[in-house]
Scaffold this active site. Sequence first.
Site, mmCIF file in Angstrom:
data_model
loop_
_atom_site.group_PDB
_atom_site.id
_atom_site.type_symbol
_atom_site.label_atom_id
_atom_site.label_comp_id
_atom_site.label_asym_id
_atom_site.label_seq_id
_atom_site.Cartn_x
_atom_site.Cartn_y
_atom_site.Cartn_z
ATOM 1 N N HIS A 121 0.876 -1.184 0.000
ATOM 2 C CA HIS A 121 0.000 0.000 0.000
ATOM 3 C C HIS A 121 0.913 1.234 0.000
ATOM 4 C CE1 HIS A 121 -3.447 2.412 0.564
ATOM 5 N NE2 HIS A 121 -3.792 2.133 1.812
ATOM 6 N N HIS B 235 -2.230 -2.041 -10.124
ATOM 7 C CA HIS B 235 -3.142 -1.431 -9.169
ATOM 8 C C HIS B 235 -4.400 -2.277 -9.109
ATOM 9 C CE1 HIS B 235 -5.597 1.574 -7.146
ATOM 10 N NE2 HIS B 235 -4.442 2.104 -6.778
ATOM 11 N N ASP C 232 3.050 5.531 -7.166
ATOM 12 C CA ASP C 232 4.276 5.342 -6.399
ATOM 13 C C ASP C 232 5.517 5.168 -7.256
ATOM 14 O OD1 ASP C 232 3.274 5.518 -3.827
ATOM 15 O OD2 ASP C 232 2.354 3.548 -4.052
HETATM 16 N N1 ACO Z 1 4.818 -6.978 -10.985
HETATM 17 C C1 ACO Z 1 4.709 -8.168 -11.591
HETATM 18 N N2 ACO Z 1 3.568 -8.841 -11.694
HETATM 19 C C2 ACO Z 1 2.480 -8.293 -11.140
HETATM 20 C C3 ACO Z 1 2.521 -7.044 -10.491
HETATM 21 C C4 ACO Z 1 3.756 -6.375 -10.424
HETATM 22 N N3 ACO Z 1 3.864 -5.183 -9.836
HETATM 23 N N4 ACO Z 1 1.298 -6.734 -10.019
HETATM 24 C C5 ACO Z 1 0.495 -7.747 -10.383
HETATM 25 N N5 ACO Z 1 1.203 -8.698 -11.059
HETATM 26 C C6 ACO Z 1 0.701 -9.918 -11.681
HETATM 27 C C7 ACO Z 1 0.393 -10.982 -10.649
HETATM 28 O O1 ACO Z 1 1.505 -11.819 -10.399
HETATM 29 C C8 ACO Z 1 -0.736 -11.701 -11.306
HETATM 30 O O2 ACO Z 1 -0.219 -12.525 -12.314
HETATM 31 P P1 ACO Z 1 -0.870 -14.006 -12.595
HETATM 32 O O3 ACO Z 1 -2.267 -13.710 -13.052
HETATM 33 O O4 ACO Z 1 0.000 -14.619 -13.632
HETATM 34 O O5 ACO Z 1 -0.850 -14.723 -11.279
HETATM 35 C C9 ACO Z 1 -1.523 -10.594 -12.010
HETATM 36 O O6 ACO Z 1 -0.549 -9.579 -12.289
HETATM 37 C C10 ACO Z 1 -2.646 -10.008 -11.176
HETATM 38 O O7 ACO Z 1 -2.099 -9.611 -9.916
HETATM 39 P P2 ACO Z 1 -2.907 -9.507 -8.570
HETATM 40 O O8 ACO Z 1 -1.962 -9.694 -7.421
HETATM 41 O O9 ACO Z 1 -4.110 -10.399 -8.619
HETATM 42 O O10 ACO Z 1 -3.424 -8.016 -8.624
HETATM 43 P P3 ACO Z 1 -3.976 -7.198 -7.394
HETATM 44 O O11 ACO Z 1 -5.031 -6.323 -7.946
HETATM 45 O O12 ACO Z 1 -4.354 -8.070 -6.258
HETATM 46 O O13 ACO Z 1 -2.693 -6.380 -6.922
HETATM 47 C C11 ACO Z 1 -1.207 -4.662 -6.375
HETATM 48 C C12 ACO Z 1 -2.582 -5.003 -6.959
HETATM 49 C C13 ACO Z 1 -1.114 -5.152 -4.913
HETATM 50 C C14 ACO Z 1 -1.059 -3.136 -6.367
HETATM 51 C C15 ACO Z 1 -0.120 -5.331 -7.256
HETATM 52 O O14 ACO Z 1 -0.205 -4.867 -8.584
HETATM 53 C C16 ACO Z 1 1.292 -5.111 -6.704
HETATM 54 O O15 ACO Z 1 1.722 -5.858 -5.824
HETATM 55 N N6 ACO Z 1 2.012 -4.066 -7.218
HETATM 56 C C17 ACO Z 1 3.314 -3.742 -6.703
HETATM 57 C C18 ACO Z 1 3.175 -2.974 -5.397
HETATM 58 C C19 ACO Z 1 2.697 -1.558 -5.636
HETATM 59 O O16 ACO Z 1 3.194 -0.838 -6.500
HETATM 60 N N7 ACO Z 1 1.720 -1.116 -4.779
HETATM 61 C C20 ACO Z 1 1.207 0.255 -4.842
HETATM 62 C C21 ACO Z 1 -0.247 0.263 -5.151
HETATM 63 S S1 ACO Z 1 -0.802 1.916 -5.290
HETATM 64 C C22 ACO Z 1 -1.016 2.410 -3.704
HETATM 65 O O17 ACO Z 1 -1.224 1.685 -2.780
HETATM 66 C C23 ACO Z 1 -0.971 3.855 -3.485
#
Ligand code: ACO
Length: 422
Positions: free
Chosen positions: A261, A301, A357
């Site tokens: 987050h 996201h 971010d």
């Molecule tokens: N890098 C690589 N792969 C990713 C990323 C990433 N940053 N984010 C998602 N994926 C992939 C997952 O592995 C998944 O792949 P799969 O379908 O082959 O298993 C697919 O994309 C979907 O991912 P989920 O985890 O289901 O997506 P979710 O909506 O739950 O996650 C999140 C959102 C937590 C923001 C995620 O994209 C992440 O971890 N990003 C990196 C951390 C980040 O930048 N957080 C800031 C968010 S903005 C904020 O809070 C202000």
Amino acid sequence: MPDTITITDDRTGKTITVPIEGGVFPAAAVRELDPSLFIYDPAYMQTAACKSAITYLDGDAGILRYRGYPIEQLAEKSTYLEVAYLLLNGELPNPAQLAKWNDDVIHHTFIHENMRKRFVDGFHYDAHPMGMLVSSMAALGTFYNDAKEIHDKDSRDKQILRLIAKMPTLAAMCYRFSVGLPFVYPNNSLSFPGNFLNMMWRIGDYEIDPRLERAMDVLFILHADHEQNCGTTAMRVVGSSQADPYSSAAAAASALYGPLHGGANEAVVRMLADIGHIDNVPAFIDEVKSGKGSRLMGFGHRVYKNFDPRATIIKKTAYDVFEVTGKNPLLDIALKLEETALNDPYFVDRKLYPNVDFYSGLIYQALGFPVAMFTVLFAIPRTVGWLSHWQELLGDKEQKISRPRQWYTGEAARDYVPMPQR
Ligand code: ACO
């Protein structure tokens, strides 16, 4: 086509038809079918837990609006305090309202001396500033016994003002303690972002560059609210028990602390530093895609599946800041990463784009903030978002104490086994 949904319980043949309004239908329909039937929705992916008139977000179209006003217009034309007024009151202030609001906030920036002397000074010398901030926010509430009068509008307004005004003071105090610098008191002749920069950086003479002051204000505007994210949901859940707003906001800040987050920008800068050179970007991307390494931090996201409009504004702000501070050496790696990921089917197919971010950490670093302060910088402006939702929650007659149900998957009833037989 009717705007209704019909659900049939095949076990009983019972059917219920309910209206779909604004893309939502009431879960009470399920209760009517069978009061012991529940919907399994981990992480509330498909659940709207409240009605809200504060922030509109369309992740597919990349739209973010506060009270109907596009974030792009607010970031260009407004100030953080004006946006705070808007979020809390629903309308932009007129000149007299804005002047009074600015004046009220500026005159509530001081904190009780014991907060610093007895409380903050008691932290371990290497305590993380966000850990300090979270506990200081909860502790601040103990200085105001009227904080518990949450059903009294005057008291609520006073606590809202106090929290918004004192957050930069607490944040700067936590930072200066962590580096052993003497605390700088608020200066009521400065703007909200100017006062914060002054409390952070003043050692002897310190001139605030108006371009950096504006950049700070824009960053505050962009982070002011983002509807029902993890932190705001924590605020609403704790607030629903009628806890005081300081305790509820401390819970929201705790949620923000996590790397998925508010801690993501800290993780972005660490990731860029680990990559070290643009030549290492392809290998890093391969590792991310293999699932063996970390995620590409600052990408993806839960809601934005097109682009994060804040990321576009923040990228421009980054260049404004670098004009004053010089380019952050990690920028080239970030640009290469962005370009590589945006052209790679792994990221394109999963709709993974830079989020707010991805660039905010680079700006904070160029402004001189250590990475440990990044989440603190997020918590300062988000406080108004938390408080706007808290206020809305308290006025919402349909809300009750938050209490989700569970899908029990444990053991069936069994008899206690005496110690010698285990
Ligand atoms: N890098 C690589 N792969 C990713 C990323 C990433 N940053 N984010 C998602 N994926 C992939 C997952 O592995 C998944 O792949 P799969 O379908 O082959 O298993 C697919 O994309 C979907 O991912 P989920 O985890 O289901 O997506 P979710 O909506 O739950 O996650 C999140 C959102 C937590 C923001 C995620 O994209 C992440 O971890 N990003 C990196 C951390 C980040 O930048 N957080 C800031 C968010 S903005 C904020 O809070 C202000």
